[in-house]
Design a protein around this motif. Sequence first.
Motif, PDB file in Angstrom:
ATOM      1  N   LEU A  60       0.819  -1.202   0.000  1.00 31.56           N
ATOM      2  CA  LEU A  60       0.000   0.000   0.000  1.00 31.56           C
ATOM      3  C   LEU A  60       0.859   1.261   0.000  1.00 31.56           C
ATOM      4  CD1 LEU A  60      -2.831   1.207   0.088  1.00 31.56           C
ATOM      5  CD2 LEU A  60      -2.735   1.057   2.585  1.00 31.56           C
ATOM      6  N   GLY A  61       1.958   1.240   0.741  1.00 29.38           N
ATOM      7  CA  GLY A  61       2.867   2.380   0.763  1.00 29.38           C
ATOM      8  C   GLY A  61       3.482   2.654  -0.594  1.00 29.38           C
ATOM      9  N   THR A  62       3.797   1.604  -1.339  1.00 27.26           N
ATOM     10  CA  THR A  62       4.327   1.767  -2.696  1.00 27.26           C
ATOM     11  C   THR A  62       3.291   2.412  -3.602  1.00 27.26           C
ATOM     12  OG1 THR A  62       5.814  -0.105  -2.450  1.00 27.26           O
ATOM     13  CG2 THR A  62       5.255   0.534  -4.694  1.00 27.26           C
ATOM     14  N   VAL A  63       2.055   1.954  -3.497  1.00 27.64           N
ATOM     15  CA  VAL A  63       0.982   2.520  -4.314  1.00 27.64           C
ATOM     16  C   VAL A  63       0.784   3.998  -3.979  1.00 27.64           C
ATOM     17  CG1 VAL A  63      -1.516   2.441  -4.730  1.00 27.64           C
ATOM     18  CG2 VAL A  63      -0.199   0.327  -4.664  1.00 27.64           C
ATOM     19  N   ILE A  64       0.763   4.329  -2.685  1.00 31.95           N
ATOM     20  CA  ILE A  64       0.571   5.721  -2.266  1.00 31.95           C
ATOM     21  C   ILE A  64       1.737   6.593  -2.722  1.00 31.95           C
ATOM     22  CG2 ILE A  64       0.462   7.244  -0.244  1.00 31.95           C
ATOM     23  CD1 ILE A  64      -1.104   4.984   1.166  1.00 31.95           C
ATOM     24  N   ALA A  65       2.963   6.100  -2.543  1.00 31.76           N
ATOM     25  CA  ALA A  65       4.140   6.882  -2.933  1.00 31.76           C
ATOM     26  C   ALA A  65       4.173   7.124  -4.437  1.00 31.76           C
ATOM     27  CB  ALA A  65       5.413   6.166  -2.483  1.00 31.76           C
ATOM     28  N   ARG A  66       3.809   6.152  -5.209  1.00 41.01           N
ATOM     29  CA  ARG A  66       3.805   6.330  -6.669  1.00 41.01           C
ATOM     30  C   ARG A  66       2.678   7.256  -7.101  1.00 41.01           C
ATOM     31  NH1 ARG A  66       5.777   0.410  -8.744  1.00 41.01           N
ATOM     32  NH2 ARG A  66       7.873   0.675  -7.914  1.00 41.01           N
ATOM     33  N   ALA A  67       1.522   7.139  -6.446  1.00 39.77           N
ATOM     34  CA  ALA A  67       0.403   8.027  -6.784  1.00 39.77           C
ATOM     35  C   ALA A  67       0.722   9.476  -6.426  1.00 39.77           C
ATOM     36  CB  ALA A  67      -0.858   7.574  -6.066  1.00 39.77           C
ATOM     37  N   ALA A  68       1.473   9.669  -5.338  1.00 37.23           N
ATOM     38  CA  ALA A  68       1.851  11.017  -4.914  1.00 37.23           C
ATOM     39  C   ALA A  68       3.040  11.547  -5.710  1.00 37.23           C
ATOM     40  CB  ALA A  68       2.174  11.019  -3.425  1.00 37.23           C
ATOM     41  N   GLY A  69       3.697  10.682  -6.464  1.00 38.55           N
ATOM     42  CA  GLY A  69       4.819  11.101  -7.289  1.00 38.55           C
ATOM     43  C   GLY A  69       6.136  11.212  -6.541  1.00 38.55           C
ATOM     44  N   ILE A  70       6.213  10.614  -5.335  1.00 41.02           N
ATOM     45  CA  ILE A  70       7.464  10.704  -4.577  1.00 41.02           C
ATOM     46  C   ILE A  70       8.333   9.467  -4.724  1.00 41.02           C
ATOM     47  CG2 ILE A  70       6.584  12.351  -2.904  1.00 41.02           C
ATOM     48  CD1 ILE A  70       6.195  10.049  -0.942  1.00 41.02           C
ATOM     49  N   ALA A  71       7.787   8.419  -5.295  1.00 40.87           N
ATOM     50  CA  ALA A  71       8.584   7.213  -5.514  1.00 40.87           C
ATOM     51  C   ALA A  71       9.376   7.375  -6.802  1.00 40.87           C
ATOM     52  CB  ALA A  71       7.688   5.982  -5.601  1.00 40.87           C
ATOM     53  N   THR A  72      10.651   7.089  -6.735  1.00 43.84           N
ATOM     54  CA  THR A  72      11.495   7.185  -7.929  1.00 43.84           C
ATOM     55  C   THR A  72      12.079   5.818  -8.230  1.00 43.84           C
ATOM     56  OG1 THR A  72      13.414   7.774  -6.589  1.00 43.84           O
ATOM     57  CG2 THR A  72      12.111   9.585  -7.485  1.00 43.84           C
ATOM     58  N   GLN A  73      12.306   5.561  -9.483  1.00 43.43           N
ATOM     59  CA  GLN A  73      12.891   4.292  -9.905  1.00 43.43           C
ATOM     60  C   GLN A  73      14.409   4.439  -9.886  1.00 43.43           C
ATOM     61  OE1 GLN A  73      11.154   1.609 -10.293  1.00 43.43           O
ATOM     62  NE2 GLN A  73       9.184   2.616 -10.107  1.00 43.43           N
ATOM     63  N   THR A  74      15.011   4.112  -8.762  1.00 44.43           N
ATOM     64  CA  THR A  74      16.460   4.189  -8.625  1.00 44.43           C
ATOM     65  C   THR A  74      17.021   2.794  -8.424  1.00 44.43           C
ATOM     66  OG1 THR A  74      16.325   4.478  -6.233  1.00 44.43           O
ATOM     67  CG2 THR A  74      16.328   6.483  -7.569  1.00 44.43           C
ATOM     68  N   SER A  75      18.312   2.676  -8.585  1.00 47.96           N
ATOM     69  CA  SER A  75      18.937   1.372  -8.386  1.00 47.96           C
ATOM     70  C   SER A  75      19.164   1.086  -6.903  1.00 47.96           C
ATOM     71  CB  SER A  75      20.271   1.310  -9.137  1.00 47.96           C
ATOM     72  OG  SER A  75      21.134   2.322  -8.657  1.00 47.96           O
ATOM     73  N   GLY A  76      19.105   2.097  -6.063  1.00 46.51           N
ATOM     74  CA  GLY A  76      19.313   1.921  -4.623  1.00 46.51           C
ATOM     75  C   GLY A  76      17.998   1.948  -3.872  1.00 46.51           C
ATOM     76  N   VAL A  77      18.105   2.223  -2.596  1.00 47.08           N
ATOM     77  CA  VAL A  77      16.927   2.278  -1.733  1.00 47.08           C
ATOM     78  C   VAL A  77      16.219   3.616  -1.944  1.00 47.08           C
ATOM     79  CG1 VAL A  77      16.137   2.293   0.664  1.00 47.08           C
ATOM     80  CG2 VAL A  77      18.010   0.797  -0.015  1.00 47.08           C
ATOM     81  N   ASP A  78      14.915   3.570  -2.118  1.00 45.08           N
ATOM     82  CA  ASP A  78      14.114   4.790  -2.246  1.00 45.08           C
ATOM     83  C   ASP A  78      13.616   5.144  -0.848  1.00 45.08           C
ATOM     84  OD1 ASP A  78      12.520   6.869  -2.934  1.00 45.08           O
ATOM     85  OD2 ASP A  78      11.250   5.762  -4.323  1.00 45.08           O
ATOM     86  N   TRP A  79      14.303   6.077  -0.205  1.00 49.17           N
ATOM     87  CA  TRP A  79      14.030   6.399   1.191  1.00 49.17           C
ATOM     88  C   TRP A  79      12.662   7.033   1.399  1.00 49.17           C
ATOM     89  CZ3 TRP A  79      16.896   3.837   4.363  1.00 49.17           C
ATOM     90  CH2 TRP A  79      18.181   3.475   3.993  1.00 49.17           C
TER      91      TRP A  79
END
Length: 91
Positions: free
Chosen positions: A42-61
């Motif tokens: 659910l946190g992944t869905v919320i973060a992506r919907a809010a536009g704060i999730a980025t597709q990086t090779s490391g940890v997305d803090w």
Amino acid sequence: MGIITALIVGLIVGALGRLAVPGRQNMPIWLHMLIGVGAALLGTVIARAAGIATQTSGVDWAELLVQVVVAAIAVAIVAGVGSRRSITHHR
């Protein structure tokens, strides 16, 4: 491999969510794990919907923070519901 990673992240998020909620939660550890896996998804869905999730090779803090907050809220809700069930009313 994605499912195994999601489960591992979910377990970590569940543990962090448990630590973020003050007081003692009278819940089995498997329930914290289950909440953590759900909160991670659910946190992944919320973060992506809010536009704060980025597709990086490391940890997305930022995404991890959202997941932990969702887990903490879920742990608090489930612990609160469980504590109300265990209260007996005497007349």
